[in-house]
Each structure stands twice: as C-alpha cells, then as structure tokens.
Design a protein around this motif. Structure first.
Motif, PDB file in Angstrom:
ATOM      1  N   GLY A  89      10.600  -3.731   5.323  1.00 48.41           N
ATOM      2  CA  GLY A  89      10.519  -3.733   3.702  1.00 48.41           C
ATOM      3  C   GLY A  89       9.564  -2.935   3.282  1.00 48.41           C
ATOM      4  O   GLY A  89       9.757  -2.208   2.203  1.00 48.41           O
ATOM      5  N   ALA A  90       8.395  -2.694   3.857  1.00 50.94           N
ATOM      6  CA  ALA A  90       7.543  -1.703   3.298  1.00 50.94           C
ATOM      7  C   ALA A  90       8.121  -0.211   3.378  1.00 50.94           C
ATOM      8  O   ALA A  90       8.051   0.661   2.714  1.00 50.94           O
ATOM      9  CB  ALA A  90       6.253  -1.834   4.157  1.00 50.94           C
ATOM     10  N   VAL A 260       1.421   5.082 -11.021  1.00 46.23           N
ATOM     11  CA  VAL A 260       1.678   3.708 -10.243  1.00 46.23           C
ATOM     12  C   VAL A 260       2.247   4.149  -9.031  1.00 46.23           C
ATOM     13  O   VAL A 260       2.094   3.458  -7.877  1.00 46.23           O
ATOM     14  CB  VAL A 260       2.540   2.891 -11.112  1.00 46.23           C
ATOM     15  N   MET A 261       3.211   5.135  -9.140  1.00 48.38           N
ATOM     16  CA  MET A 261       4.167   5.407  -7.840  1.00 48.38           C
ATOM     17  C   MET A 261       3.338   6.067  -6.838  1.00 48.38           C
ATOM     18  O   MET A 261       3.379   5.839  -5.693  1.00 48.38           O
ATOM     19  CB  MET A 261       5.417   6.442  -8.177  1.00 48.38           C
ATOM     20  N   ASN A 262       2.376   6.909  -7.159  1.00 51.51           N
ATOM     21  CA  ASN A 262       1.515   7.587  -6.365  1.00 51.51           C
ATOM     22  C   ASN A 262       0.601   6.435  -5.615  1.00 51.51           C
ATOM     23  O   ASN A 262       0.221   6.597  -4.364  1.00 51.51           O
ATOM     24  CB  ASN A 262       0.646   8.680  -7.074  1.00 51.51           C
ATOM     25  N   LYS A 263       0.038   5.594  -6.369  1.00 53.85           N
ATOM     26  CA  LYS A 263      -0.888   4.378  -5.747  1.00 53.85           C
ATOM     27  C   LYS A 263       0.031   3.733  -4.772  1.00 53.85           C
ATOM     28  O   LYS A 263      -0.289   3.293  -3.747  1.00 53.85           O
ATOM     29  CB  LYS A 263      -1.516   3.705  -6.877  1.00 53.85           C
ATOM     30  N   ALA A 264       1.399   3.362  -5.120  1.00 58.51           N
ATOM     31  CA  ALA A 264       2.278   2.613  -4.465  1.00 58.51           C
ATOM     32  C   ALA A 264       2.728   3.149  -3.091  1.00 58.51           C
ATOM     33  O   ALA A 264       2.536   2.772  -1.932  1.00 58.51           O
ATOM     34  CB  ALA A 264       3.462   2.198  -5.160  1.00 58.51           C
ATOM     35  N   SER A 269       2.070   2.894   2.516  1.00 58.51           N
ATOM     36  CA  SER A 269       1.745   3.747   3.723  1.00 58.51           C
ATOM     37  C   SER A 269       0.738   3.116   4.560  1.00 58.51           C
ATOM     38  O   SER A 269       0.695   3.190   5.632  1.00 58.51           O
ATOM     39  CB  SER A 269       1.499   5.133   3.567  1.00 58.51           C
ATOM     40  N   GLN A 270      -0.276   2.748   3.854  1.00 53.92           N
ATOM     41  CA  GLN A 270      -1.589   1.960   4.498  1.00 53.92           C
ATOM     42  C   GLN A 270      -1.099   0.844   5.145  1.00 53.92           C
ATOM     43  O   GLN A 270      -1.539   0.289   6.285  1.00 53.92           O
ATOM     44  CB  GLN A 270      -2.761   1.738   3.558  1.00 53.92           C
ATOM     45  N   SER A 271      -0.434  -0.199   4.525  1.00 54.22           N
ATOM     46  CA  SER A 271       0.105  -1.122   4.908  1.00 54.22           C
ATOM     47  C   SER A 271       1.123  -1.154   6.038  1.00 54.22           C
ATOM     48  O   SER A 271       1.175  -1.794   6.947  1.00 54.22           O
ATOM     49  CB  SER A 271       0.943  -2.075   3.852  1.00 54.22           C
ATOM     50  N   ILE A 272       1.950  -0.110   6.048  1.00 51.64           N
ATOM     51  CA  ILE A 272       2.771   0.033   7.617  1.00 51.64           C
ATOM     52  C   ILE A 272       1.928   0.435   8.676  1.00 51.64           C
ATOM     53  O   ILE A 272       2.142  -0.048   9.731  1.00 51.64           O
ATOM     54  CB  ILE A 272       3.535   1.213   7.172  1.00 51.64           C
ATOM     55  N   THR A 273       0.917   1.276   8.435  1.00 46.98           N
ATOM     56  CA  THR A 273       0.137   1.503   9.537  1.00 46.98           C
ATOM     57  C   THR A 273      -0.735   0.192   9.903  1.00 46.98           C
ATOM     58  O   THR A 273      -0.953  -0.201  11.291  1.00 46.98           O
ATOM     59  CB  THR A 273      -1.270   2.587   8.879  1.00 46.98           C
ATOM     60  N   SER A 274      -1.343  -0.578   9.162  1.00 47.51           N
ATOM     61  CA  SER A 274      -2.017  -1.711   9.329  1.00 47.51           C
ATOM     62  C   SER A 274      -1.111  -2.882   9.899  1.00 47.51           C
ATOM     63  O   SER A 274      -1.445  -3.658  11.003  1.00 47.51           O
ATOM     64  CB  SER A 274      -2.554  -2.410   8.061  1.00 47.51           C
ATOM     65  N   LEU A 275       0.288  -3.066   9.352  1.00 46.11           N
ATOM     66  CA  LEU A 275       1.151  -3.967   9.797  1.00 46.11           C
ATOM     67  C   LEU A 275       1.633  -3.637  11.384  1.00 46.11           C
ATOM     68  O   LEU A 275       1.770  -4.374  12.459  1.00 46.11           O
ATOM     69  CB  LEU A 275       2.135  -4.258   9.109  1.00 46.11           C
ATOM     70  N   THR A 276       1.790  -2.294  11.712  1.00 42.48           N
ATOM     71  CA  THR A 276       2.177  -1.845  12.992  1.00 42.48           C
ATOM     72  C   THR A 276       1.026  -2.048  13.901  1.00 42.48           C
ATOM     73  O   THR A 276       1.197  -2.505  15.239  1.00 42.48           O
ATOM     74  CB  THR A 276       2.412  -0.323  12.881  1.00 42.48           C
ATOM     75  N   GLY A 277      -0.292  -2.047  13.313  1.00 42.46           N
ATOM     76  CA  GLY A 277      -1.505  -2.378  14.248  1.00 42.46           C
ATOM     77  C   GLY A 277      -1.279  -3.830  14.651  1.00 42.46           C
ATOM     78  O   GLY A 277      -1.668  -4.038  15.613  1.00 42.46           O
ATOM     79  N   ALA A 278      -0.952  -4.692  13.731  1.00 38.67           N
ATOM     80  CA  ALA A 278      -0.935  -6.085  13.922  1.00 38.67           C
ATOM     81  C   ALA A 278       0.109  -6.538  15.007  1.00 38.67           C
ATOM     82  O   ALA A 278       0.035  -7.174  15.900  1.00 38.67           O
ATOM     83  CB  ALA A 278      -0.868  -6.894  12.679  1.00 38.67           C
TER      84      ALA A 278
END
Length: 349
Positions: A89-90, A260-264, A269-278
C-alpha cells in the motif's frame, strides 16, 4: 488325609476364578499390544520407575514447546502478511504522490486513495490472530488503533486543531488558497510531524504497548516474536495517508499542494524502509523459532528412544498373549455352561 470336595458347584466356581484371572491378564495384554509399552510401569521397572517418570516429564514439556512454537510461527506469518500488505500500500501511495507532484489535476484522486489507504492500514494494524492483536505488543487483548473517521476520533480532532492553530482558520476556509509553499512546509515539518511522534501517537492514535511479546521457544531461549504498532514505520505511513487525505483536496495553491506531495514522498519512503526493517526483524525471529523447533524434535526423538528402552514391550508377543487368553476365556465359558447343565434332576428326567 483331607478329602477334597468334588461337586459341580465347586467346579463352576473354579472356572469362574479362572475367567476372572484371565480377564485381568487380558486387559494387561490388550493394553501392551495396542500401546507397545508395559501396562504397569512401577511393577515392571521397580526402582527405575523414577527414571522413566523424569524422561516422560521432559518429553511432554518439549512437546508442549513444539506445539507452542507452531502457534508462534503462525502468528508471525500472519504479521508478515500484514506487513507485506502495508508495504504494498505504501508503494502504491508513493507512486501516486510522485505522479501528482507538479500536476494541477487529480487532487481528488490522491485524496480518495489516501482515505481508502488509511482505512485499509487501520485494518492491517488491527490484524487479529487466534483472538490476539498481533501488533498490540503485550496488550494483545486491546485493539491497537481506532477508526480515524469515526466521530470524536482524537487523532483527527488533534490534527484539525493543529492546522487551525497554525494558520488561524480551519481547513474548510477559502483562505487555505493563500497558504504559501514555505508555510505549508513549515507546518508539515513541525506541527504535523509532532502529531506522529511517539508521545502523540500513544495519546491520540495507538493503544499498543512498546513492550514486544517475548516467547519461550526452547527451555533456555526467549525471543521477541512481535512488532508493535508504535513502530516508526506505522507512524510514518499513517502520517503520509493522513496529510494527503486531509490536505490534498482542500483548495491549496499549486506550491502548497506540491509541498504536501513532497512531504508525503519523504515520509512514505521512510515508512517503506521502516516496515521492511520490521519484516526483517520478524524474519530473524521466525528463523530462530524454526531452528529451536528442529532442535526440540531431535531431543524429543532421543527421549522417546530412551523411554522405549525402558517401557517398550514386544507387540507380537503381547498379541499372542491376547489370543491365548481370549481362547482360554472362551473355553472356560464353554466349560461353565457344560457344568451348569450337570444336575441330578436332569439325569432323573
């Protein structure tokens, strides 16, 4: 010299005693034939009984651990599947916001996608296995996050209040068109980000515990076998969905919208990295659990062999005893019937 009494009554009682003795022996032989172990361990082993009791106790304990590890493994598989869906989803959201950056069209599309994505993410975070919430930390009986769009949801109320405090008007005010790109960037980098730090997340979003579930996967081995909804990956992904859902189609000018799009893009991208780490963290725990289970099975086989050396009987010999005793009992019954028919009255008829 004592003369033994001879009568049909005495003979019938004798056969009854024989039947009772044979039936008791048949019960023992049947058990040993079916189970492959001695009927009475204490009688058969004597002073070695304590040894087999200790072996069986350890055998049962290790079997319980393997069964528990199976449940732990299934729970982690469920968690991995949910994390995989969150990453997917991310990734989809990242593609959408990247495509819309700099575009004056499709704002409503981005907003609708973010809203549905946020609701789907809530469902994934609330994944339940065997009556337990897998991302709740040790609070396994408590749903980690609530519905963002439910009436009175504290997370949404806090974000809307934060926006109005920052700009002096609500999101529904036409003045949103006057927000500059720099103003929006400042809001997103400070006030909005603060809504998803650990403290605000626990206050407004999550009921999960930071303490992860620890499972005993071997007699001397404990390992963490869960991921908490308070993990940074969940918070970053929720922030991405929320900012696009709340701000993507409220009438921002192009510069503020692109901010807003830049921050998203950044937070997704950070969430994908963190979730992959999980996922990797859980993968290590899954490997540890499998290795522990494999070792336990080897120990169980050794214990089973030792128990069999002490308790095992020859099933063929036991089966032969069953057949012999069955034949003896049948013969005794037949003899009893014959003896019962022996009567002086019958003879005089």
């Amino acid at each position: 010299m004592k003369i033994q009494s001879v009568s049909s009554y005495m003979l019938m009682n004798s056969t009854r005693n024989t039947i009772l003795t044979a039936q008791a022996a048949l019960t023992k032989a049947s058990y040993e034939s079916q189970e492959g172990r001695v009927f009475d361990v204490g009688l058969a082993l004597g002073n070695r009984t304590g040894q087999t009791v200790s072996l069986r106790k350890e055998f049962d304990r290790l079997n319980v651990l393997t069964e528990t590890n199976s449940l732990i493994g299934e729970r982690m598989t469920t968690s991995q599947n949910a994390l995989g869906n969150l990453v997917k989803g991310a990734t989809d959201l990242l593609g959408t916001v990247t495509a819309l950056r700099g575009s004056s069209d499709g704002h409503s599309v981005a907003t609708d996608k973010a809203k549905s994505g946020l609701q789907a993410t809530t469902g994934m975070i609330n994944t339940n296995y065997n009556g337990e919430y897998v991302f709740a930390g040790v609070n396994t009986d408590i749903q980690p996050v609530g519905d963002y769009y439910a009436a009175g949801n504290p997370a949404r109320a806090a974000i809307q209040t934060a926006f109005q405090t920052q700009f002096g008007f609500p999101m529904t005010d036409p003045q949103v068109a006057n927000i500059t790109a720099d103003q929006m960037k400042t809001f997103l980098d400070t006030t909005m980000t603060a809504q998803f730090d650990a403290g605000s997340w626990s206050s407004n979003w999550s009921s999960a515990s930071d303490t992860l579930v620890k499972s005993r996967i071997a007699p001397t081995e404990l390992t963490e076998t869960s991921v908490s909804a308070n993990n940074a990956g969940f918070r970053q992904l929720a922030m991405s969905y929320t900012m696009v859902a709340e701000l993507g189609n409220i009438g921002l000018n192009q510069g503020a919208f692109d901010a807003v799009m830049n921050k998203a893009i950044s937070t997704t991208s950070q969430s994908i990295t963190s979730l992959t780490g999980a996922q990797s963290f859980l993968g290590v725990a899954q490997a540890q659990t499998k290795d522990a289970t494999d070792r336990l099975k080897i120990q169980i086989n050794v214990l089973n062999s030792s128990i069999n050396d002490l308790e095992a009987v020859d099933p063929y010999e036991a089966a032969n005893r069953v057949n012999a005793l069955t034949a003896q009992i049948n013969a005794s019954y037949a003899l009893t019937v014959k003896l019962q028919s022996m009567s002086l009255l019958n003879y005089l008829k």
